[in-house]
Design an enzyme around this catalytic site. Structure first.
Site, PDB file in Angstrom:
ATOM      1  N   GLY A   1       0.740  -1.251   0.000  1.00 27.65           N
ATOM      2  CA  GLY A   1       0.000   0.000   0.000  1.00 27.65           C
ATOM      3  C   GLY A   1       0.766   1.296   0.000  1.00 27.65           C
ATOM      4  O   GLY A   1       0.183   2.338  -0.335  1.00 27.65           O
TER       5      GLY A   1
ATOM      6  N   GLU B   1       4.128  -6.281   1.761  1.00 23.35           N
ATOM      7  CA  GLU B   1       3.834  -6.661   0.373  1.00 23.35           C
ATOM      8  C   GLU B   1       3.745  -5.447  -0.552  1.00 23.35           C
ATOM      9  O   GLU B   1       2.697  -5.197  -1.156  1.00 23.35           O
ATOM     10  CB  GLU B   1       2.498  -7.414   0.333  1.00 23.35           C
ATOM     11  N   PRO B   2       4.805  -4.682  -0.676  1.00 25.24           N
ATOM     12  CA  PRO B   2       4.716  -3.510  -1.539  1.00 25.24           C
ATOM     13  C   PRO B   2       4.744  -3.881  -3.023  1.00 25.24           C
ATOM     14  O   PRO B   2       5.494  -4.763  -3.438  1.00 25.24           O
ATOM     15  CB  PRO B   2       5.972  -2.711  -1.160  1.00 25.24           C
ATOM     16  N   GLY B   3       3.923  -3.202  -3.792  1.00 21.41           N
ATOM     17  CA  GLY B   3       3.953  -3.360  -5.248  1.00 21.41           C
ATOM     18  C   GLY B   3       4.332  -2.030  -5.867  1.00 21.41           C
ATOM     19  O   GLY B   3       5.416  -1.823  -6.399  1.00 21.41           O
TER      20      GLY B   3
ATOM     21  N   ARG C   1      -5.480   3.760 -15.420  1.00 19.42           N
ATOM     22  CA  ARG C   1      -5.596   4.437 -14.131  1.00 19.42           C
ATOM     23  C   ARG C   1      -6.307   5.803 -14.201  1.00 19.42           C
ATOM     24  O   ARG C   1      -7.154   6.091 -13.358  1.00 19.42           O
ATOM     25  CB  ARG C   1      -4.227   4.565 -13.447  1.00 19.42           C
TER      26      ARG C   1
ATOM     27  N   TYR D   1      -9.679   5.439 -12.151  1.00 20.59           N
ATOM     28  CA  TYR D   1      -9.584   6.006 -10.798  1.00 20.59           C
ATOM     29  C   TYR D   1      -9.473   7.529 -10.798  1.00 20.59           C
ATOM     30  O   TYR D   1      -9.311   8.122  -9.732  1.00 20.59           O
ATOM     31  CB  TYR D   1      -8.329   5.492 -10.084  1.00 20.59           C
TER      32      TYR D   1
ATOM     33  N   CYS E   1     -12.364   4.462 -28.941  1.00 20.01           N
ATOM     34  CA  CYS E   1     -13.635   5.102 -29.272  1.00 20.01           C
ATOM     35  C   CYS E   1     -14.533   5.219 -28.055  1.00 20.01           C
ATOM     36  O   CYS E   1     -15.570   4.547 -27.957  1.00 20.01           O
ATOM     37  CB  CYS E   1     -14.298   4.337 -30.405  1.00 20.01           C
ATOM     38  N   GLU E   2     -14.131   6.023 -27.115  1.00 23.59           N
ATOM     39  CA  GLU E   2     -14.946   6.355 -25.940  1.00 23.59           C
ATOM     40  C   GLU E   2     -14.553   7.747 -25.485  1.00 23.59           C
ATOM     41  O   GLU E   2     -13.352   8.057 -25.444  1.00 23.59           O
ATOM     42  CB  GLU E   2     -14.661   5.403 -24.760  1.00 23.59           C
TER      43      GLU E   2
ATOM     44  N   TYR F   1       0.586  -1.147 -12.033  1.00 25.85           N
ATOM     45  CA  TYR F   1      -0.805  -1.205 -12.507  1.00 25.85           C
ATOM     46  C   TYR F   1      -0.962  -0.465 -13.835  1.00 25.85           C
ATOM     47  O   TYR F   1      -2.005   0.127 -14.104  1.00 25.85           O
ATOM     48  CB  TYR F   1      -1.770  -0.671 -11.436  1.00 25.85           C
TER      49      TYR F   1
END
Ligand code: LLP
Length: 423
Positions: A243, A280-282, A318, A322, A349-350, A382
């Site tokens: 996190g 558990e860092p990502g 992202r 988010y 196309c959005e 991510y």
């Protein structure tokens, strides 16, 4: 430029460099869209965590949350450096094994996992972090004899977005507070080999939220002591999850790594628990190591000024998902004096396919030329791992810069790759 960091991201002669290589030249050589990772930055980030804990007097198990960036080459790099793995699907377990991690180095944390997947994971013998009573009972029914831990929900969470908060009330993960003792009792009665306790309160917290995190560390330690009483033995590890956030924008501070590490270590020491600390860092390890390079193909005044690029939320979801802010740099004109406010529009196309944090907040950038390269920074976590084939676009290629050399670590997908499973 707040993001400049010697040896990693630099501006030389108004051109953007990563790990000593011109970003625009890499875009030309390998094509776009392209993720470029600086392996040396990944190693630095990993070692900074190690050092912060060492300064506080501990050597934690650092499980890299591979969901953030599951390239074999990134995993091999971290494996050689002494990392462990947090895996969340059977394929992540297989990929980690293939990258050279031994099964003892892998902790599997799954949620809503099917029994057939549970038996697939039980087979190579990795430790399993139990998410629910159901999972516990099904593991027992499968005759699981390996190590396991229990994930609990400490009732409060934190994160960069509501989607990334993983503890608290309306949350699917872990065993809730009022049932956690019962979980250890039942695991003991079933004869499971419970060696750890786990929390993960969310992803991308920083600043004041570190205090929220440290409060949950205290709560988890209290539960760990209770668990040892129930089990009648010592836990091998207490896992505080991942996190830690990174700096995505100028007005954010760096993550307070010393405060985080010292906070955990001091609370563990005061508790008298002998269990190892696990984390558990990502994002912290890979987030700022990479950029997504794309080609600026359209510079035009529509209702609003638009920079059109050949990447979209299929490559980096992202911002659209988010509302995340990612710094952008025109690679050939880093310090351009003539600037404008632009919508940076992707090629899907959005209307939501915009790489600004939202459609209405335009981004001030040097006025680019069509054909310039745009770098979207902090795309290492991510980014590729959440990329998709939407609009039947191919997953991008990925390059790693390491010790003054560049190497293709993942080929661009082809049409044949996309069609492979179609009948
Ligand atoms: N451990 C567990 C059990 C997790 O679920 C996660 C992330 C981590 C560790 C690593 O968290 P990190 O240190 O990377 O924050 N896609 C979102 C983030 C989702 C995180 C999911 N779980 C984003 O782009 O912000």
């Amino acid at each position: 430029m707040w993001w400049i960091l010697k040896g990693h991201l630099e501006a030389k002669g108004n051109q953007l460099y990563i790990g000593g290589f011109s970003a625009a030249a890499l875009a030309k050589q390998y094509g776009t869209p392209l993720f470029v990772y600086n392996g040396n930055r990944i190693l630095d980030n990993f070692n900074r965590i190690k050092d912060a804990f060492a300064a506080a007097g501990a050597a934690p198990r650092i499980h890299f949350a591979m969901k953030a960036c599951p390239h074999l080459e990134v995993l091999r790099l971290l494996q050689r450096e002494g990392a462990l793995i947090d895996a969340v699907s059977p394929n992540e377990v297989r990929i980690a094994l293939r990258a050279g991690f031994s099964k003892e180095k892998i902790l599997f944390t799954g949620t809503s996992i099917s029994s057939s997947e549970l038996s697939e994971i039980a087979e190579p013998g990795v430790a399993i972090n139990i998410d629910s009573f159901s999972q516990m009972r099904r593991l027992h029914a499968l005759g699981f004899r390996g190590k396991c831990s229990i994930r609990w929900n400490p009732g409060m969470g934190a994160g960069g977005h509501s989607h990334t908060i993983t503890a608290g009330k309306f949350i699917k993960f872990g065993v809730p507070e009022q049932k956690v003792e019962q979980a250890f009792e039942e695991a003991k009665n079933l004869g499971l080999n419970v060696v750890g306790l786990h929390q993960h309160i969310g992803s991308g917290w920083t600043g004041k939220d570190v205090d929220v995190f440290l409060e949950t560390v205290g709560k988890t330690i209290a539960v760990a002591k209770k668990a040892e009483e129930i089990l009648g033995g010592k836990l091998q590890f207490v896992d505080f999850g991942g996190g830690p956030g990174i700096r995505y924008r100028k007005d954010q501070a760096e993550f307070p790594l010393q405060r985080y590490a010292k906070g955990i270590v001091e609370k563990m020491r005061a508790s008298g628990l002998k269990a190892e600390i696990a984390i558990e860092p990502g994002r912290y390890i890979v987030g700022d190591s990479a950029m997504l390079l794309c080609e600026i193909n359209t510079v035009e005044e529509k209702n609003i000024p638009i920079i059109g690029v050949n990447a979209g939320f299929n490559d980096l979801i992202r911002p659209a998902f988010y509302g995340s802010y990612h710094e952008m740099v025109v690679c050939e004109n880093v310090n351009g004096l003539r600037t404008g406010d632009f919508m940076v529009a992707g090629d899907l196309c959005e209307s939501g396919d915009v790489l600004n944090e939202n459609r209405e907040t335009l981004r001030e950038l040097p006025v680019p030329e069509e054909g310039n390269t745009l770098a979207i920074l902090n795309a290492g976590a991510y980014g590729f791992s959440m990329a998709s084939n939407y609009n039947s676009r191919c997953l991008p290629a990925c390059v790693m810069v390491l010790n003054g050399k560049t190497r293709l670590i993942r080929e661009r997908q082809s049409l044949e790759d996309i069609l492979r499973n179609e009948k």
